[in-house]
Design an enzyme around this catalytic site. Structure first.
Site, mmCIF file in Angstrom:
data_model
loop_
_atom_site.group_PDB
_atom_site.id
_atom_site.type_symbol
_atom_site.label_atom_id
_atom_site.label_comp_id
_atom_site.label_asym_id
_atom_site.label_seq_id
_atom_site.Cartn_x
_atom_site.Cartn_y
_atom_site.Cartn_z
ATOM 1 N NE ARG A 47 -1.968 1.858 3.428
ATOM 2 C CZ ARG A 47 -1.786 1.283 4.614
ATOM 3 N NH1 ARG A 47 -2.418 0.154 4.919
ATOM 4 N NH2 ARG A 47 -0.997 1.813 5.509
ATOM 5 C CE1 TYR A 71 -15.593 10.975 -16.506
ATOM 6 C CE2 TYR A 71 -14.394 11.161 -14.438
ATOM 7 C CZ TYR A 71 -15.272 10.474 -15.268
ATOM 8 O OH TYR A 71 -15.808 9.292 -14.844
ATOM 9 C CG ASP A 88 -7.238 15.774 -16.088
ATOM 10 O OD1 ASP A 88 -6.527 15.135 -16.891
ATOM 11 O OD2 ASP A 88 -8.268 15.307 -15.560
ATOM 12 C CE LYS A 136 -10.691 8.404 -19.553
ATOM 13 N NZ LYS A 136 -10.986 7.719 -18.317
#
Ligand code: PLP
Length: 385
Positions: A51, A104, A176, A201
């Site tokens: 983690r 988005y 972004d 993407k």
């Protein structure tokens, strides 16, 4: 495309990874291990628990940092997990955030619905107009979150101008860069403090994974994000990082073909009698063409269009393509056609959608790597359905 592409092509293949010292394996192994045995208390090889960090994920992080022209990167389970960690790490109750008014849908929902109950105040600003950002910055803000080109309308934000305004007002700038990738747009060179990616993407590029990344310019900011990722737990899985390490190898090559295909498709749509509007930064008719030429290396591969007859006619096109798959996601090898209002931007309030041009009839096309003539034939058939 600039000659920098050659550098990026090499980095995309080699940065962050070297043959496995134990076996010579050319690919970084999938270190599918929860924990890492320590030689003595406090003595280890840099990894303790997956983690906090994992060698396969770290290889992808080094590669993404090299591609984006930075030194630090952190990978997350999804793009939205990266945005969430950014917010949890850098914002507190009472802070104000300014967000591009077209972004988005999941980003809008996070800032509009998830964070306000914790006292974070988000305002959506038309960042395509730096004067609107300047006006909004008259009241102090902690963060300016810019998405450009904006999903799904492709509206652009002048990053250098907005970063200057934000910094002068004491705000951090997050960009972004999912839609253009570091191959086509270089936010750090234009003033970004943090670059965000949905690696789902183009970075992966094969519809195979979901993932996200945060790249900080500054070591202290990066350390804060390392801390928050460990504290909140949304690291990427080693398997997804491994798949993404393979996908990203061809990113520069793919972007070149994506852009060439998108330009051909955009020109076809622009000339089609039933198409009433096409938004694509690579077209001369694009309203912010001058900014696109200054800020991008090419037009990208995402475009939006509307057809005569409004919503009903648009939906008929969406339902009648065969090669272009009706699906959420963008940036993959396969061409995807999307209805933002019912899919990716369904959670954006209707007033915000209408004010920003996300109409019921808007069609988003993520142009893939197929032969462009085949894509055009498919769209021609769907437009006459
Ligand atoms: N940023 C942009 C521009 C996106 O298009 C998306 C998803 O579509 C995201 C962020 C969120 O990424 P993810 O779906 O990987 O959570």
């Amino acid at each position: 495309m600039s000659t920098d592409l050659f550098e990026l092509s090499t980095l995309a293949l080699h940065a962050g990874a070297s043959p496995d010292p134990a076996t010579g394996a050319i690919l970084t192994p999938i270190y599918q291990s929860t924990t890492f045995v320590q030689e003595a208390v406090g003595v280890h090889k840099g990894f303790t628990y997956s983690r906090s960090g994992n060698p396969t994920v770290a290889a992808l992080e080094r590669r993404l940092a090299a591609l984006e022209g930075g030194e630090h990167a952190l990978c997350f389970a999804t793009g939205l997990a990266a945005t969430t960690a950014l917010a949890l790490g850098l914002l507190k109750g009472g802070d104000r955030v300014l967000v591009s008014d077209v972004a988005y849908g999941g980003t809008v929902r996070l800032f509009r619905e998830v964070l306000p109950p914790f006292g974070v105040q988000a305002e959506f600003v038309d960042t395509a107009k730096p004067e609107c950002l300047a006006e909004a910055l008259r009241t102090p803000a902690r963060l300016v979150f810019l998405e450009t080109p904006a999903n799904p309308t492709l509206k652009l934000t002048d990053l250098a101008a907005c970063a200057d305004l934000a910094h002068a007002a004491g705000a951090l700038v997050v960009v972004d860069n999912t839609i253009l990738t570091p191959v086509l747009q270089r936010p750090f060179e234009l003033g970004a403090d943090i670059v965000l990616h949905s690696t789902t993407k183009y970075i992966d590029g094969h519809n195979a994974t979901v993932g996200g990344a945060l790249l900080a310019r500054d070591a202290a900011l990066h350390e804060r994000l390392v801390w928050v990722r460990n504290a909140t737990g949304a690291i990427q899985s080693p398997f997804n990082a491994w798949l993404t390490l393979q996908g990203v190898k061809t990113l520069p090559l793919r972007m070149e073909r994506h852009c060439a295909n998108a330009l051909q498709v955009a020109r076809f749509l622009e000339g089609h009698p039933r198409v009433t509007a096409v938004s694509y930064p690579g077209l001369d008719s694009f309203p912010q063409r001058e900014l696109a030429l200054r800020q991008h290396r090419a037009g990208g591969a995402l475009l939006a269009f509307e057809v005569e007859g409004g919503t009903e006619a648009g939906i008929r096109v969406l339902n009648n393509t065969r090669l272009c798959s009706l699906a959420e996601n963008l940036g993959a090898a396969e061409t995807l056609i999307t209805h933002p209002v019912s899919m990716t931007h369904g959670s954006v309030p209707v007033e915000q959608r209408l004010a920003t041009g996300i109409t019921e009839g808007l069609i988003r096309l993520s142009v893939g790597l197929e032969n462009p003539d085949d894509l055009i034939a498919d769209l021609r058939r769907a437009l006459s359905a």
